[in-house]
Design an enzyme around this catalytic site. Structure first.
Site, mmCIF file in Angstrom:
data_model
loop_
_atom_site.group_PDB
_atom_site.id
_atom_site.type_symbol
_atom_site.label_atom_id
_atom_site.label_comp_id
_atom_site.label_asym_id
_atom_site.label_seq_id
_atom_site.Cartn_x
_atom_site.Cartn_y
_atom_site.Cartn_z
ATOM 1 N N SER A 243 13.303 5.454 3.462
ATOM 2 C CA SER A 243 12.035 5.251 4.143
ATOM 3 C C SER A 243 11.871 3.781 4.509
ATOM 4 C CB SER A 243 10.886 5.679 3.237
ATOM 5 O OG SER A 243 10.776 4.780 2.162
ATOM 6 N N LYS A 244 10.841 3.515 5.249
ATOM 7 C CA LYS A 244 10.585 2.144 5.690
ATOM 8 C C LYS A 244 10.469 1.180 4.511
ATOM 9 C CE LYS A 244 10.014 1.870 10.280
ATOM 10 N NZ LYS A 244 9.200 2.859 10.984
#
Length: 471
Positions: A243-244
RNA sequence: GCUCCCAUCGUCUAGUGGCCUAGGACACAGCCCUCUCAAGGCUGGUACGCGGGUUCGAGUCCCGCUGGGAGCGCCA
């Protein structure tokens, strides 16, 4: 046909719909390393057939990222949007040879079919309604579907996963051209890999399920399928999907954060691959030692701490000039322009053992190139005291009189002052450090002063004494 | 739901039937070195998901289970 005698040609084929993140970089790296190891060619291809989601900005990030990492292509970049005529030609060929057909089902009808199949706990797939029909339906622009074999199996001999068998009965007739005539991903990949003579396809194992369809199309083209290597995915630090928060950011972010490309690549090459107990690899070692056949089958989690450690290892090994270059960039990001190459190299050499990133190095090196307005509060309170005042004065005088401004000579001066006050080195070096650096942390004090220079050192010693007096 | 993939310390990994009372690395803790911070050295704890087989012997081979992941688009 002997595969091993064909010159190796690998490719990296990202789609410019999102950021180039470390997952993509790792497959690019494995692909690149394989080509380099075998003195083959590495092709870069931009898969931009989805015009709605592809952006020039994302394409540029891919190009810039690959350049920064040094994963240079031998051919390309090729753009799928510039090969439309070729795809249409093959589609016509398929149609002519009865290997593909027009399907007049509407999107709504297909969705309905999927819903029905899901409800019946079946795998949703196209039922082949139009496979043998030759009529047309007015008012509906057809899509074109590939006639997948109805029975038999497709065997994928993957170099990482081994033999994987798929039943053709599990596969359906995939769409190779949309109703607007544009070709779709799985089809373009097949045509491109064939046209570009790709011998080894290295890609994420999320594509393993696409492989049998691609092999079937390759067979329909009488093409020899390439060797496949489906590399495991990278998970986030929490073991969940990338994920980011951890890693799914543009690779260029790592450049900004002060990582060395070889450190990032070293980190990524060790995810799913190893060579004995070796942890640190130069680019040359990676090329010489990496073997796609030894890559793990399981996904691995991204560990930022280890990346940091490796970055430091590479900073310690890097050439002074390379470090100077990166340091200069980091300084300028902070609004500080330093052009003196030998100064930058001296700072880098002094700091290389105490910085995990170039950003951190720059952050901790500002006092070398700029005067400071205030002291670190805690450090000043502890070291710039009335007790230290005479020591600072003695240092000022002794250093003022020192002609040979070099670390060894400076060291002798500091020792002499310590002896003069009948005290340990710490009582002298720490006040001096805070006076000259503004804080309690710096490289060895003699080397630090050598870089800062005599006039600046003396001026800062005077300023520190005024600071003590003013309290 | 169906198909496919995967499974050793918290994490990355070594291990290809006996050399495994499971090795290395990151992180963590302690000690040493030391002008600070580091770097470096030493020490320590923590792992073969579960259950069945096969075998004289299984982390290593087979089966099942469990858990995780991917695919199933007129996305790539």
């Amino acid at each position: 046909m002997n595969e091993s005698t064909r010159p190796v040609r690998t490719r990296f084929a990202p789609s410019p719909t999102g950021m180039l993140h470390i997952g993509g970089v790792r497959t690019a790296l494995f692909s690149w390393l394989y080509a380099r190891h075998h003195q083959g060619s590495f092709v870069l291809r931009i898969e931009d057939t989805d015009r709605e989601r592809s952006t020039d900005e994302a394409t540029q990030v891919i190009l810039d990222g690959m350049k920064w990492l040094g994963l240079n292509e031998d051919e390309g970049p090729f753009y799928q949007t510039q090969r439309m005529d070729r795809y249409k030609e093959v589609i016509q060929q398929f149609l002519r040879e009865g290997k593909a057909y027009r399907c007049y089902c509407t999107k709504e009808e297909l969705e309905e079919m999927r819903a029905r199949q899901m409800a019946a706990k079946q795998k949703p797939r196209y039922d082949g309604t139009w496979r043998n029909r030759t009529d047309v339906r007015e008012g509906v622009e057809p899509v074109i579907r590939f006639k997948n074999p109805l029975d038999g199996v497709v065997v994928v001999n993957d170099v990482i996963h081994g033999k994987v068998v798929f039943e053709n009965a599990e596969l359906d007739d995939l769409i190779i051209a949309r109703s607007d005539g544009t070709p779709t991903y799985n089809f373009c990949v097949v045509v491109d890999d064939w046209d570009m003579g790709i011998t080894h396809v290295v890609r994420g194992d999320d594509h393993l399920n696409n492989t049998p369809r691609q092999i079937n199309m390759l067979m329909a083209l009488s093409a020899t399928p390439p060797v496949y290597a489906h590399v495991p995915m990278i998970l986030g630090a929490d073991g969940a999907k990338l994920s980011k928060r951890h890693g799914a950011v543009s690779v260029l972010q790592y450049q900004e954060e002060g990582y060395l490309p070889e450190a990032l690549l070293n980190y990524l090459v060790r995810l799913g691959w190893s060579h004995g107990d070796q942890e640190v690899f130069t680019m040359d070692e990676m090329i010489a030692l990496f073997d796609i056949n030894n890559v793990n089958k399981s996904a691995s989690a991204f560990n930022p701490e280890k990346l940091l450690w490796l970055n430091q290892q590479h900073i310690m090994k890097a050439s002074a000039s390379a470090l100077a270059h990166g340091l200069r960039d980091q300084f300028s990001r902070r609004g500080i322009d330093v052009d003196d190459q030998s100064l930058l190299e001296a700072i880098a050499n002094a700091q290389r053992e105490r910085a995990k990133t170039l950003k951190e190095m720059a952050q901790n090196s500002v006092f070398f190139v700029r005067d400071f307005d205030s002291y670190d509060e805690k450090a000043a309170k502890k070291n710039l005291t009335a007790e230290a005042q005479p020591i600072l004065a003695a240092l000022e005088t002794a250093l003022q009189n020192l002609d040979e401004w070099q670390a060894s000579a400076i060291h002798e001066v500091i020792n002499a002052v310590a002896a003069q006050f009948n005290t340990g080195l710490g009582k002298v070096a720490q006040p001096l450090r805070v006076a000259v650096c503004g804080g309690a942390v710096s490289p060895p004090i003699d080397a630090t002063l050598a870089i800062i220079g005599k006039s600046r050192t003396v001026a800062r010693l005077q300023k520190a004494q005024r600071h003590v007096a003013g309290q």
